[in-house]
Structures are given as structure tokens and as C-alpha cells.
Motif scaffolding. Structure first.
Motif, PDB file in Angstrom:
ATOM      1  N   MET A   1       0.862  -1.252   0.005  1.00 25.05           N
ATOM      2  CA  MET A   1       0.016  -0.075  -0.163  1.00 25.05           C
ATOM      3  C   MET A   1       0.934   1.246  -0.112  1.00 25.05           C
ATOM      4  O   MET A   1       1.724   1.632   0.945  1.00 25.05           O
ATOM      5  N   ALA A   2       0.779   1.915  -0.967  1.00 25.69           N
ATOM      6  CA  ALA A   2       1.563   3.313  -1.037  1.00 25.69           C
ATOM      7  C   ALA A   2       1.086   4.340  -0.322  1.00 25.69           C
ATOM      8  O   ALA A   2      -0.314   4.659  -0.578  1.00 25.69           O
ATOM      9  N   ILE A   3       1.959   5.198   0.482  1.00 26.40           N
ATOM     10  CA  ILE A   3       1.293   6.529   0.932  1.00 26.40           C
ATOM     11  C   ILE A   3       1.957   7.619  -0.192  1.00 26.40           C
ATOM     12  O   ILE A   3       2.801   7.863  -0.218  1.00 26.40           O
ATOM     13  N   ILE A   4       0.669   8.489  -0.210  1.00 27.07           N
ATOM     14  CA  ILE A   4       1.087   9.657  -1.435  1.00 27.07           C
ATOM     15  C   ILE A   4       0.497  10.734  -0.666  1.00 27.07           C
ATOM     16  O   ILE A   4      -0.547  10.978   0.028  1.00 27.07           O
ATOM     17  N   GLU A   5       1.384  11.754  -0.858  1.00 31.61           N
ATOM     18  CA  GLU A   5       1.103  13.208  -0.251  1.00 31.61           C
ATOM     19  C   GLU A   5       1.133  14.248  -1.701  1.00 31.61           C
ATOM     20  O   GLU A   5       2.080  13.977  -2.539  1.00 31.61           O
ATOM     21  N   SER A   6       0.157  15.084  -1.621  1.00 30.19           N
ATOM     22  CA  SER A   6       0.174  16.082  -2.692  1.00 30.19           C
ATOM     23  C   SER A   6      -0.817  17.205  -2.155  1.00 30.19           C
ATOM     24  O   SER A   6      -1.862  17.061  -1.631  1.00 30.19           O
ATOM     25  N   GLU A   7      -0.473  18.419  -2.799  1.00 32.28           N
ATOM     26  CA  GLU A   7      -1.325  19.517  -2.899  1.00 32.28           C
ATOM     27  C   GLU A   7      -2.597  18.938  -3.523  1.00 32.28           C
ATOM     28  O   GLU A   7      -2.243  18.590  -4.583  1.00 32.28           O
ATOM     29  N   ILE A  56      -8.114  24.168  -1.001  1.00 30.61           N
ATOM     30  CA  ILE A  56      -6.981  23.774  -1.299  1.00 30.61           C
ATOM     31  C   ILE A  56      -6.145  23.296  -0.023  1.00 30.61           C
ATOM     32  O   ILE A  56      -6.133  23.842   0.818  1.00 30.61           O
ATOM     33  N   VAL A  57      -5.866  21.796  -0.313  1.00 25.74           N
ATOM     34  CA  VAL A  57      -5.221  21.225   0.944  1.00 25.74           C
ATOM     35  C   VAL A  57      -4.082  20.384   0.717  1.00 25.74           C
ATOM     36  O   VAL A  57      -3.641  20.157  -0.419  1.00 25.74           O
ATOM     37  N   ASN A  58      -3.234  19.961   1.797  1.00 27.24           N
ATOM     38  CA  ASN A  58      -2.314  19.012   1.482  1.00 27.24           C
ATOM     39  C   ASN A  58      -2.749  17.749   1.846  1.00 27.24           C
ATOM     40  O   ASN A  58      -3.196  17.583   3.161  1.00 27.24           O
ATOM     41  N   LEU A  59      -2.747  16.972   1.036  1.00 26.86           N
ATOM     42  CA  LEU A  59      -3.387  15.736   1.123  1.00 26.86           C
ATOM     43  C   LEU A  59      -2.543  14.634   1.207  1.00 26.86           C
ATOM     44  O   LEU A  59      -1.537  14.240   0.609  1.00 26.86           O
ATOM     45  N   THR A  60      -3.002  13.643   2.321  1.00 23.82           N
ATOM     46  CA  THR A  60      -2.074  12.342   2.492  1.00 23.82           C
ATOM     47  C   THR A  60      -3.051  11.058   2.385  1.00 23.82           C
ATOM     48  O   THR A  60      -4.112  11.089   2.937  1.00 23.82           O
ATOM     49  N   TYR A  61      -2.886  10.240   1.416  1.00 26.17           N
ATOM     50  CA  TYR A  61      -3.880   9.233   1.226  1.00 26.17           C
ATOM     51  C   TYR A  61      -2.802   7.702   1.009  1.00 26.17           C
ATOM     52  O   TYR A  61      -2.006   7.785   0.340  1.00 26.17           O
ATOM     53  N   GLU A  66      -5.481  -2.250  -6.704  1.00 24.65           N
ATOM     54  CA  GLU A  66      -6.661  -3.073  -7.353  1.00 24.65           C
ATOM     55  C   GLU A  66      -7.851  -2.208  -6.881  1.00 24.65           C
ATOM     56  O   GLU A  66      -9.103  -2.690  -7.333  1.00 24.65           O
ATOM     57  N   ARG A  67      -7.740  -0.815  -6.129  1.00 26.96           N
ATOM     58  CA  ARG A  67      -8.955  -0.356  -5.886  1.00 26.96           C
ATOM     59  C   ARG A  67      -9.025   1.192  -6.364  1.00 26.96           C
ATOM     60  O   ARG A  67      -8.016   1.794  -6.634  1.00 26.96           O
ATOM     61  N   GLU A  68     -10.344   1.525  -6.887  1.00 26.64           N
ATOM     62  CA  GLU A  68     -10.421   2.679  -7.575  1.00 26.64           C
ATOM     63  C   GLU A  68     -10.327   3.998  -6.277  1.00 26.64           C
ATOM     64  O   GLU A  68      -9.914   4.996  -6.470  1.00 26.64           O
ATOM     65  N   LEU A  69     -11.095   3.531  -5.246  1.00 26.66           N
ATOM     66  CA  LEU A  69     -11.058   4.616  -4.399  1.00 26.66           C
ATOM     67  C   LEU A  69      -9.970   4.418  -3.158  1.00 26.66           C
ATOM     68  O   LEU A  69      -9.613   3.320  -2.843  1.00 26.66           O
ATOM     69  N   VAL A  70      -9.225   5.536  -3.367  1.00 22.64           N
ATOM     70  CA  VAL A  70      -8.010   5.638  -2.159  1.00 22.64           C
ATOM     71  C   VAL A  70      -8.748   5.968  -0.823  1.00 22.64           C
ATOM     72  O   VAL A  70      -9.882   6.467  -0.564  1.00 22.64           O
ATOM     73  N   SER A  71      -7.776   5.538   0.354  1.00 22.06           N
ATOM     74  CA  SER A  71      -8.185   5.754   1.592  1.00 22.06           C
ATOM     75  C   SER A  71      -7.652   7.090   2.260  1.00 22.06           C
ATOM     76  O   SER A  71      -6.283   7.219   2.060  1.00 22.06           O
ATOM     77  N   ILE A  72      -8.220   8.219   2.599  1.00 20.67           N
ATOM     78  CA  ILE A  72      -7.725   9.302   2.816  1.00 20.67           C
ATOM     79  C   ILE A  72      -7.362   9.202   4.522  1.00 20.67           C
ATOM     80  O   ILE A  72      -7.748   9.077   5.242  1.00 20.67           O
ATOM     81  N   ASN A  73      -5.935   9.386   4.350  1.00 18.72           N
ATOM     82  CA  ASN A  73      -5.370   9.310   5.989  1.00 18.72           C
ATOM     83  C   ASN A  73      -5.633  10.880   6.691  1.00 18.72           C
ATOM     84  O   ASN A  73      -5.963  10.985   7.750  1.00 18.72           O
ATOM     85  N   SER A  74      -4.965  11.853   5.923  1.00 19.27           N
ATOM     86  CA  SER A  74      -5.069  13.157   6.644  1.00 19.27           C
ATOM     87  C   SER A  74      -5.033  14.383   5.384  1.00 19.27           C
ATOM     88  O   SER A  74      -4.914  14.013   4.534  1.00 19.27           O
ATOM     89  N   LEU A  75      -5.447  15.441   6.029  1.00 26.08           N
ATOM     90  CA  LEU A  75      -5.299  16.697   5.104  1.00 26.08           C
ATOM     91  C   LEU A  75      -5.087  17.757   5.978  1.00 26.08           C
ATOM     92  O   LEU A  75      -5.717  18.022   6.890  1.00 26.08           O
ATOM     93  N   ASP A  76      -4.263  18.827   5.546  1.00 28.79           N
ATOM     94  CA  ASP A  76      -4.207  20.103   6.278  1.00 28.79           C
ATOM     95  C   ASP A  76      -4.554  21.237   5.109  1.00 28.79           C
ATOM     96  O   ASP A  76      -4.193  21.299   3.889  1.00 28.79           O
ATOM     97  N   LEU A  77      -5.475  21.900   5.715  1.00 23.12           N
ATOM     98  CA  LEU A  77      -5.919  23.316   4.959  1.00 23.12           C
ATOM     99  C   LEU A  77      -5.038  24.214   4.839  1.00 23.12           C
ATOM    100  O   LEU A  77      -4.351  24.655   5.462  1.00 23.12           O
ATOM    101  N   GLN A  78      -4.819  24.433   3.329  1.00 22.74           N
ATOM    102  CA  GLN A  78      -4.061  25.566   2.913  1.00 22.74           C
ATOM    103  C   GLN A  78      -4.547  27.045   2.813  1.00 22.74           C
ATOM    104  O   GLN A  78      -4.379  28.155   3.000  1.00 22.74           O
ATOM    105  N   LYS A  79      -5.889  26.757   1.825  1.00 20.70           N
ATOM    106  CA  LYS A  79      -6.568  28.006   1.628  1.00 20.70           C
ATOM    107  C   LYS A  79      -8.151  27.545   1.486  1.00 20.70           C
ATOM    108  O   LYS A  79      -8.246  26.547   0.918  1.00 20.70           O
TER     109      LYS A  79
END
Length: 250
Positions: A1-7, A56-61, A66-79
Motif C-alpha cells: 500500500m503506497a502512501i502518497i502526499e500531494s497538494e 486547497i489542502v495538503n492531502l495524504t492518502y 486494485e482499488r479505485e477509491l483511495v483511503s484518505i489519511n489526513s489533510l491540512d487546509l492551505q486555503k
């Protein structure tokens, strides 16, 4: 399971079961994604009020192949643009533009240029809310251009001659232009030089400079937006009515 972070830009959210939400994001690094925010509907949710559209958030998921839906771990509000988005005219316009992003942006395909365009249009509309129609036209044109569907209005489709700045043209059923010499018949959709220049200006100007250029050209902006909506309907196989994209009919 990959952990990905992105604005990321939040486009919309809707309920899933009793306590969860599905949230649609346009991410800077990975394009369009849909994720599950577990417990987001609970009063003491760890997401708080950070799942509002047009934030606009900093998202970690977490991403499973094999799954279309990702699992949202956390997000930090930027704007947050919540104060502006609750205005009916703003909400209606950007809900429509968000639907365009969902339709045109392929899932999980990075397109940083599209992401930056969407964010700068949102920020410009917040600063210049009286020019929502101008921003919407700019957005419609650029989403067609970035998806490869924007037509060339520099040259006549028939003779390939470069169209002069002050020349009247006619729009064909395939959304290409004919110059004055190649126009045939009386049943033509005429395009004025000013309208064509608005179309061309949007392709090189920033959103704020485009607003300045079209500040007194409301009728022409509405006419070009109508043409772009017809092109969008043709591409998607669905009708756009006002600020809605209708489900395709058989």
C-alpha cells in the motif's frame, strides 16, 4: 500500500453510508482521484470542516492498485474559499467548472498545468467576483485546450489563409471558421472580429489580464462561452444547460 502526499483542490464530496464521505480531489501530482474519508460525517470527525469544496489542502492518502477509491489519511487546509463559495452565483458557477474537471481530467494521470489553471481561476474569481462569467469562459477555453479539443481560429478551415484581425468570419457545424471569401449561403453563424480576438487573447493572457481585456465586453464573452459550451457538449456527448451538465441521452 503506497502512501502518497500531494497538494490538492477539493472538487466535491458526497455521503457514503452513515458516517463516511467520498471526496473528489484534483491533485497536483496525480490528477483526479476519489477517496473515502472515514467518519467525516461525525460531529467529532478528525477532518473537521476541511472537506469543503474549492478548498486547497495538503492531502495524504493510501493507494491500493486494485482499488479505485483511495483511503484518505489526513489533510491540512492551505486555503479556504468557503466564505465566497456559499454565495449562490459563485457556488453555481464553480460547481459547473468542477464538473468539467471531473469529466475532462483522466483519473490518476498527472497534469500540473491543469491543476495550476484551476487554482488560479478560483483565486482570481475570489478577488474579482463581478467577473465570474469572464473567468468561466477562460476556464472553458483552457480545459478544451489542455484536453486537445480546442480549434484553430487563426486560419480559414477551407483555404487555410490567415484570418486578418478585422475580418468577419462564420462558424461552421464542426466549430471551425471560414473567412469572408469562403463563406457560402445565408444561414451562417457570424463571428465578429472582437469575439475572435477574445478567443485568441484567452490563450495567451493570465486570468486577471483576460478580465482586464474583456472588462467591457460582456455580450461578446457570453457569445464565445455559448460556443465553447456547444463544443464541450459535442466532446462529452452530453448537453450543457446553463451551469449544468446533463446525463447523456440515448
Amino acid at each position: 500500500m503506497a502512501i502518497i502526499e500531494s497538494e490538492s483542490l477539493i472538487l466535491k464530496s458526497y455521503a457514503l453510508a452513515e458516517a463516511d464521505k467520498i471526496v473528489v480531489f484534483l491533485t497536483q501530482q496525480n490528477g483526479l482521484i476519489r477517496g473515502v474519508a472515514k467518519g467525516a460525517k461525525r460531529l467529532k470527525s478528525r477532518f473537521g470542516g476541511n472537506l469543503e469544496p474549492f478548498s486547497i489542502v495538503n492531502l495524504t492518502y493510501y493507494q491500493k492498485e486494485e482499488r479505485e477509491l483511495v483511503s484518505i489519511n489526513s489533510l491540512d487546509l492551505q486555503k479556504s474559499f468557503f466564505a465566497q463559495a456559499v454565495r449562490p452565483e459563485f457556488l453555481q458557477k464553480f460547481a459547473y467548472l468542477a464538473e468539467l474537471l471531473i469529466e475532462f481530467a483522466p483519473p490518476n494521470e498527472p497534469n500540473e498545468r491543469l491543476y495550476r489553471m484551476a487554482c488560479v481561476c478560483l483565486e482570481t474569481a475570489v478577488k474579482e467576483p463581478q467577473f465570474l462569467e469572464n473567468i468561466a469562459l477562460y476556464f472553458e477555453l483552457w480545459i478544451l485546450r489542455l484536453a486537445g479539443y480546442l480549434h484553430n481560429w487563426n486560419n480559414c478551415f477551407n483555404c487555410q489563409r490567415e484570418i486578418s484581425a478585422n475580418e468577419n468570419t462564420s462558424l461552421q457545424i464542426n466549430f471551425h471558421l471560414l473567412c469572408t471569401n469562403c463563406q457560402r449561403g445565408a444561414n451562417k453563424w457570424l463571428l465578429s472580429p472582437i469575439e475572435r480576438q477574445i478567443f485568441l487573447n484567452a490563450q495567451s493572457a493570465s486570468p486577471i489580464n483576460f478580465i482586464n481585456y474583456t472588462r467591457e465586453k460582456f455580450a461578446e464573452v457570453k457569445e464565445i462561452s455559448l460556443i465553447l459550451k456547444r463544443i464541450i457538449s459535442h466532446v462529452l456527448g452530453k448537453d450543457t444547460v446553463g451551469e449544468r451538465i446533463l446525463v447523456a441521452t440515448s
